[in-house]
Structures are given as C-alpha cells and as structure tokens.
Write a protein that holds these residues in place. Sequence first.
Motif, PDB file in Angstrom:
ATOM      1  N   ILE A 165     -35.501   3.082 -91.185  1.00 38.57           N
ATOM      2  CA  ILE A 165     -36.668   2.260 -90.873  1.00 38.57           C
ATOM      3  C   ILE A 165     -36.183   0.826 -90.743  1.00 38.57           C
ATOM      4  CG2 ILE A 165     -38.899   1.433 -91.713  1.00 38.57           C
ATOM      5  CD1 ILE A 165     -39.235   4.159 -93.076  1.00 38.57           C
ATOM      6  N   TYR A 166     -36.494   0.206 -89.618  1.00 36.21           N
ATOM      7  CA  TYR A 166     -35.997  -1.140 -89.327  1.00 36.21           C
ATOM      8  C   TYR A 166     -37.060  -2.189 -89.617  1.00 36.21           C
ATOM      9  CZ  TYR A 166     -32.132   1.200 -87.122  1.00 36.21           C
ATOM     10  OH  TYR A 166     -31.029   1.983 -86.905  1.00 36.21           O
ATOM     11  N   ILE A 167     -36.613  -3.264 -90.258  1.00 32.43           N
ATOM     12  CA  ILE A 167     -37.501  -4.382 -90.578  1.00 32.43           C
ATOM     13  C   ILE A 167     -36.877  -5.637 -90.005  1.00 32.43           C
ATOM     14  CG2 ILE A 167     -38.607  -5.707 -92.414  1.00 32.43           C
ATOM     15  CD1 ILE A 167     -38.129  -3.297 -94.267  1.00 32.43           C
ATOM     16  N   LYS A 215     -43.973 -14.441 -84.522  1.00 32.69           N
ATOM     17  CA  LYS A 215     -42.921 -14.581 -85.543  1.00 32.69           C
ATOM     18  C   LYS A 215     -43.238 -13.847 -86.850  1.00 32.69           C
ATOM     19  CE  LYS A 215     -40.771 -18.647 -83.747  1.00 32.69           C
ATOM     20  NZ  LYS A 215     -41.293 -19.644 -82.940  1.00 32.69           N
ATOM     21  N   LYS A 216     -44.000 -12.782 -86.751  1.00 36.27           N
ATOM     22  CA  LYS A 216     -44.335 -11.989 -87.937  1.00 36.27           C
ATOM     23  C   LYS A 216     -43.237 -10.964 -88.222  1.00 36.27           C
ATOM     24  CE  LYS A 216     -49.285 -12.568 -87.715  1.00 36.27           C
ATOM     25  NZ  LYS A 216     -49.830 -12.821 -89.037  1.00 36.27           N
ATOM     26  N   ILE A 217     -43.387 -10.275 -89.344  1.00 38.20           N
ATOM     27  CA  ILE A 217     -42.439  -9.228 -89.721  1.00 38.20           C
ATOM     28  C   ILE A 217     -42.945  -7.900 -89.150  1.00 38.20           C
ATOM     29  CG2 ILE A 217     -41.340  -7.985 -91.632  1.00 38.20           C
ATOM     30  CD1 ILE A 217     -40.526 -10.976 -91.357  1.00 38.20           C
ATOM     31  N   TYR A 218     -42.031  -7.161 -88.534  1.00 38.03           N
ATOM     32  CA  TYR A 218     -42.360  -5.879 -87.919  1.00 38.03           C
ATOM     33  C   TYR A 218     -41.498  -4.792 -88.545  1.00 38.03           C
ATOM     34  CZ  TYR A 218     -45.071  -8.244 -84.353  1.00 38.03           C
ATOM     35  OH  TYR A 218     -46.021  -8.983 -83.703  1.00 38.03           O
ATOM     36  N   ILE A 219     -42.116  -3.643 -88.746  1.00 38.24           N
ATOM     37  CA  ILE A 219     -41.405  -2.488 -89.280  1.00 38.24           C
ATOM     38  C   ILE A 219     -41.507  -1.370 -88.243  1.00 38.24           C
ATOM     39  CG2 ILE A 219     -41.320  -0.767 -91.116  1.00 38.24           C
ATOM     40  CD1 ILE A 219     -42.250  -2.921 -93.051  1.00 38.24           C
ATOM     41  N   SER A 220     -40.351  -0.891 -87.831  1.00 38.56           N
ATOM     42  CA  SER A 220     -40.261   0.098 -86.758  1.00 38.56           C
ATOM     43  C   SER A 220     -39.637   1.382 -87.283  1.00 38.56           C
ATOM     44  CB  SER A 220     -39.406  -0.470 -85.621  1.00 38.56           C
ATOM     45  OG  SER A 220     -39.205   0.488 -84.604  1.00 38.56           O
ATOM     46  N   ILE A 221     -40.258   2.495 -86.924  1.00 38.41           N
ATOM     47  CA  ILE A 221     -39.720   3.802 -87.306  1.00 38.41           C
ATOM     48  C   ILE A 221     -39.630   4.674 -86.059  1.00 38.41           C
ATOM     49  CG2 ILE A 221     -42.021   4.575 -88.042  1.00 38.41           C
ATOM     50  CD1 ILE A 221     -40.564   6.412 -90.087  1.00 38.41           C
ATOM     51  N   GLU A 222     -38.446   5.233 -85.859  1.00 41.07           N
ATOM     52  CA  GLU A 222     -38.225   6.150 -84.747  1.00 41.07           C
ATOM     53  C   GLU A 222     -38.469   7.562 -85.256  1.00 41.07           C
ATOM     54  OE1 GLU A 222     -34.777   7.424 -81.539  1.00 41.07           O
ATOM     55  OE2 GLU A 222     -34.308   5.975 -83.096  1.00 41.07           O
ATOM     56  N   ASP A 226     -37.860   2.540 -77.553  1.00 43.36           N
ATOM     57  CA  ASP A 226     -37.159   1.579 -76.699  1.00 43.36           C
ATOM     58  C   ASP A 226     -36.595   0.414 -77.503  1.00 43.36           C
ATOM     59  OD1 ASP A 226     -39.338  -0.086 -77.269  1.00 43.36           O
ATOM     60  OD2 ASP A 226     -40.207   0.090 -75.268  1.00 43.36           O
ATOM     61  N   GLY A 227     -36.868   0.374 -78.791  1.00 46.03           N
ATOM     62  CA  GLY A 227     -36.322  -0.670 -79.645  1.00 46.03           C
ATOM     63  C   GLY A 227     -37.102  -1.970 -79.659  1.00 46.03           C
ATOM     64  N   HIS A 228     -38.074  -2.129 -78.776  1.00 49.16           N
ATOM     65  CA  HIS A 228     -38.864  -3.359 -78.746  1.00 49.16           C
ATOM     66  C   HIS A 228     -39.945  -3.323 -79.827  1.00 49.16           C
ATOM     67  CE1 HIS A 228     -37.087  -5.003 -75.104  1.00 49.16           C
ATOM     68  NE2 HIS A 228     -37.153  -3.783 -74.581  1.00 49.16           N
ATOM     69  N   LEU A 229     -40.323  -4.507 -80.320  1.00 50.19           N
ATOM     70  CA  LEU A 229     -41.311  -4.594 -81.394  1.00 50.19           C
ATOM     71  C   LEU A 229     -42.750  -4.589 -80.891  1.00 50.19           C
ATOM     72  CD1 LEU A 229     -39.529  -7.235 -83.640  1.00 50.19           C
ATOM     73  CD2 LEU A 229     -39.564  -4.733 -83.899  1.00 50.19           C
ATOM     74  N   THR A 230     -42.959  -5.001 -79.662  1.00 48.28           N
ATOM     75  CA  THR A 230     -44.309  -5.011 -79.077  1.00 48.28           C
ATOM     76  C   THR A 230     -44.213  -4.544 -77.633  1.00 48.28           C
ATOM     77  OG1 THR A 230     -44.184  -7.277 -78.206  1.00 48.28           O
ATOM     78  CG2 THR A 230     -44.983  -7.033 -80.492  1.00 48.28           C
ATOM     79  N   ASN A 231     -45.339  -4.135 -77.077  1.00 48.68           N
ATOM     80  CA  ASN A 231     -45.361  -3.780 -75.654  1.00 48.68           C
ATOM     81  C   ASN A 231     -45.193  -5.026 -74.792  1.00 48.68           C
ATOM     82  OD1 ASN A 231     -45.593  -0.881 -75.397  1.00 48.68           O
ATOM     83  ND2 ASN A 231     -47.489  -1.128 -76.544  1.00 48.68           N
ATOM     84  N   SER A 232     -45.652  -6.154 -75.285  1.00 48.03           N
ATOM     85  CA  SER A 232     -45.440  -7.418 -74.585  1.00 48.03           C
ATOM     86  C   SER A 232     -43.949  -7.679 -74.398  1.00 48.03           C
ATOM     87  CB  SER A 232     -46.088  -8.560 -75.382  1.00 48.03           C
ATOM     88  OG  SER A 232     -45.794  -9.800 -74.801  1.00 48.03           O
TER      89      SER A 232
END
Length: 177
Positions: free
Chosen positions: A107-109, A117-124, A152-158
């Motif tokens: 899990i990536y933070i 500039k917020k903190i995002y947590i990504s889980i594949e 895709d590794g991006h934090l947002t669709n934007s």
Amino acid sequence: YMEIPYLGKCDADNDDDICYSDIIHINSFDIDCEFIIEGYQQDDQKSDFHNAICNFINLTDDDLKNTEPYIHQYYKDYFNLNHEREKVVQIQHPKEIWDFITPGFEIYISRRYHGDKKIYISIECNCEWESDHGLQLVFRDGNQICKVSPFDGHLTNSDAYADSSLENVIYVPFRSM
C-alpha cells in the motif's frame, strides 16, 4: 529505523526518502500488507501522514461500500468492451464486486506534490475481470475514495489524464482500450 505513528517501526531508505512498514493487518480489506511511505522523512507536515494512515487503517465496511458503484462501473465498462472476444466473469450487482477482487500486499502513501497537496493512499488489487491492468483504489486523506481505475500509478484522474476538469471525478469511463 524510524517510528511512524500507527505503523510502528519502519525501515527508512534515506537516499530515496522511502519508509517500509512491518506487516500490518487491515481489517476492512482483511489483508496483511506492507505500507510504503514516500516523502515522509523530508515532509514538514508529518501529522498529515499520521492522520491519513489512521483513517485508512480504520476504514469501515461502509467506507468500502461507497466504492462499489465506481468499481462496478469499471467492471461493466470492461465487460461491455471485451466480453465478445474473451470470457469475462459475470457480476450482476455492485455488492458482489468484492468477491472478485484481491487486494495487493503493498500500500503506497504519498503527498501529492501539486494541486491540493494532500496525502493519498493507493492500493493495487487483482480483479478477475481484468488481469492485465487490475484495479487501483486511491483514498484522499486515507478515507475518501477519490480514484477507481485500472492500475496506472496516478493519484487522481486529473493527474492521469492531465485534465483539471477531472480533479474530483472518481471514475472515468474507458476512453479506449
């Protein structure tokens, strides 16, 4: 080693500013996982990371239920584009979607370095309907679903589409595959 609240002792790679947690159980996903925290050591607002980690660790079944319509839409889009040329699992209702998803181990933070500039947590995750690209779930501040997509590794669709109009869009229907 570095102590990070909610994660405990973490291995710190000072050269890359990445920390690796010990294995931690996440009840909502019912998984044992490792957190990989990027940019923590150099960040001036470490409490933002702590809050996001706490939020993520304490996700509830209701929080995950809020992701189901977006994940199911991703499934339906994939099914509609591919079911004629390959066998794609049949999932009728959004509430069934978790039966076909296996969350990943890592899990990536990280802090988003532009935009909010917020903190995002990504889980594949692996998903039975799309073995090549899987499923990526991203939570802003650890508890607000902000992106459902193939990985895709991006934090947002934007960020993924370089389109600011997608800043608060959780799922973008397939443009092409």
